[in-house]
Design a protein around this motif. Structure first.
Motif, PDB file in Angstrom:
ATOM      1  N   THR A 156       0.503   5.213   0.962  1.00  0.00           N
ATOM      2  CA  THR A 156      -0.738   4.685   0.364  1.00  0.00           C
ATOM      3  C   THR A 156      -0.674   3.161   0.253  1.00  0.00           C
ATOM      4  O   THR A 156      -1.703   2.496   0.331  1.00  0.00           O
ATOM      5  N   GLY A 157       0.525   2.612   0.125  1.00  0.00           N
ATOM      6  CA  GLY A 157       0.666   1.154   0.064  1.00  0.00           C
ATOM      7  C   GLY A 157       0.383   0.468   1.387  1.00  0.00           C
ATOM      8  O   GLY A 157       0.094  -0.731   1.431  1.00  0.00           O
ATOM      9  N   GLU A 158       0.459   1.236   2.484  1.00  0.00           N
ATOM     10  CA  GLU A 158       0.323   0.634   3.822  1.00  0.00           C
ATOM     11  C   GLU A 158      -0.955   1.041   4.550  1.00  0.00           C
ATOM     12  O   GLU A 158      -1.184   0.614   5.672  1.00  0.00           O
ATOM     13  N   GLY A 182       8.317  -3.021   7.458  1.00  0.00           N
ATOM     14  CA  GLY A 182       8.096  -4.324   8.094  1.00  0.00           C
ATOM     15  C   GLY A 182       6.636  -4.612   8.358  1.00  0.00           C
ATOM     16  O   GLY A 182       5.748  -3.972   7.809  1.00  0.00           O
ATOM     17  N   ALA A 183       6.408  -5.570   9.228  1.00  0.00           N
ATOM     18  CA  ALA A 183       5.036  -6.002   9.506  1.00  0.00           C
ATOM     19  C   ALA A 183       4.303  -4.954  10.328  1.00  0.00           C
ATOM     20  O   ALA A 183       4.804  -4.502  11.349  1.00  0.00           O
ATOM     21  N   LEU A 239       9.160   8.300   9.928  1.00  0.00           N
ATOM     22  CA  LEU A 239       8.102   7.817   9.030  1.00  0.00           C
ATOM     23  C   LEU A 239       8.531   6.534   8.326  1.00  0.00           C
ATOM     24  O   LEU A 239       7.739   5.613   8.175  1.00  0.00           O
ATOM     25  N   LYS A 240       9.780   6.491   7.919  1.00  0.00           N
ATOM     26  CA  LYS A 240      10.305   5.294   7.247  1.00  0.00           C
ATOM     27  C   LYS A 240      10.139   4.076   8.161  1.00  0.00           C
ATOM     28  O   LYS A 240       9.715   3.003   7.729  1.00  0.00           O
TER      29      LYS A 240
END
Length: 321
Positions: free
Chosen positions: A142-144, A102-103, A96-97
């Motif tokens: 949630t940030g991604e 990254g992009a 998951l990490k």
């Protein structure tokens, strides 16, 4: 937590961590590498034993086994061997990490892991993520991500699915009607109803809801999701439904599509073969055979090559033709 016993990889006996460490050192020392020894040892020991070998390797030689594997091996074979060495408890958190680093986000990995793991497994993943990476998995996700895809991921991350118990027929009927009205009967779709019901009700309850839904609407729930939603949300909803019906069947399909057609999705192939090898790979093989009229062993054999193929076939554990 259920004790899984349907894996193809089990504890090797008689096991001698020092002897294995010595054999691996010999295989990688000096010019050239004896890949055969490396793959035979690592695919036939379970994860706990591999950790003991790594510890013996460091004790005997003052070297890090994973670092040596990385410097001696290359390509997909290296990725597979290094994945086998990753301690079980950190495997999913690590995947998951890397999916949210990254992009670009790898939605496929988020979907596969969060749709298929049990609530206890999800709670464990969140805890390990926090310990290892000093960050909240939920905040990172949630940030991604965004929209209803993000909302369903957050629901699954709460790991609060109702436990299996007595199924209430009245509630089954009610949920099936709610889903019918939220999808087929509505102009536009009420995605929130799908998210709440599919993300929180018990497995046994939802299996009955799917049957009732078919009776009421004349459609399988998958057909409705396919028609009424799209993109990442659709893929996640479908993965959740498939895992509620059968986790091994979901992984059989995941493996099939990782190899079908031109090119192979090796990341998915490696992730699933390694992560399920001690859990339910025997059941996955059975479902594969039933649903795709060929064996997983046969498909791996046709689709891969070299030491990478040899190692995957050993993990697969014999052909079931």
């Amino acid at each position: 937590m259920a004790k899984y016993t349907r894996g193809t990889v089990t504890a090797f006996s008689p096991f001698d961590a020092r002897a294995d460490a010595e054999a691996l050192r010999k295989a990688m020392k000096g010019m050239g590498t004896d890949e055969e020894t490396v793959l035979k040892i690592l695919t036939s020991r379970n994860n706990a034993q591999r950790q003991e070998i790594a510890s013996a390797f460091k004790t005997l030689f003052g070297r890090d086994l994973v670092d040596d594997l990385k410097s001696e091996l290359t390509g997909k074979f290296e990725t597979l061997m290094v994945s086998l060495m990753r301690p079980t408890y950190i495997f999913d958190a690590h995947a998951l990490k890397h999916a949210i680093k990254g992009a670009g986000t790898n939605e496929k990995v988020l979907t596969e892991i969060l749709a298929s793991r049990t609530p206890a497994e999800v709670r464990n993943i969140k805890q390990v993520y926090l310990q290892e990476y000093e960050a909240s998995l939920e905040d990172k996700i949630t940030g991604e991500t965004s929209g209803y895809f993000q909302r369903l991921l957050v629901v699954l991350l709460q790991a609060n699915r109702d436990p299996d118990g007595r199924v209430d027929d009245g509630l089954v009927e009610q949920d099936a009607q709610v889903l019918f009205r939220a999808g087929e009967l509505k102009w536009g779709t009420d995605e929130e109803k799908f998210i709440t019901i599919l993300g929180t009700r018990s497995i046994s309850h939802l299996r009955r809801v799917f049957d009732k839904y078919m009776t009421i609407s004349g459609f399988q729930i998958e057909e409705t999701i396919d028609r009424e939603t799209s993109g990442d949300l659709e893929k996640l909803l479908l993965a959740v439904v498939k895992c509620i019906r059968s986790v091994p069947a979901y992984f059989a399909e995941t493996l099939y599509y990782s190899m079908k057609g031109a090119g192979t999705d090796d990341d998915t192939l490696i992730r699933v073969m390694v992560s399920r090898s001690e859990i339910d790979l025997l059941d996955i093989k059975k479902e594969f055979r039933k649903n795709f009229a060929k064996s997983l062993h046969h498909m791996i054999q046709k689709d891969t090559s070299g030491d990478y193929r040899k190692a995957l076939l050993l993990l697969c554990g014999g052909d079931d033709e």
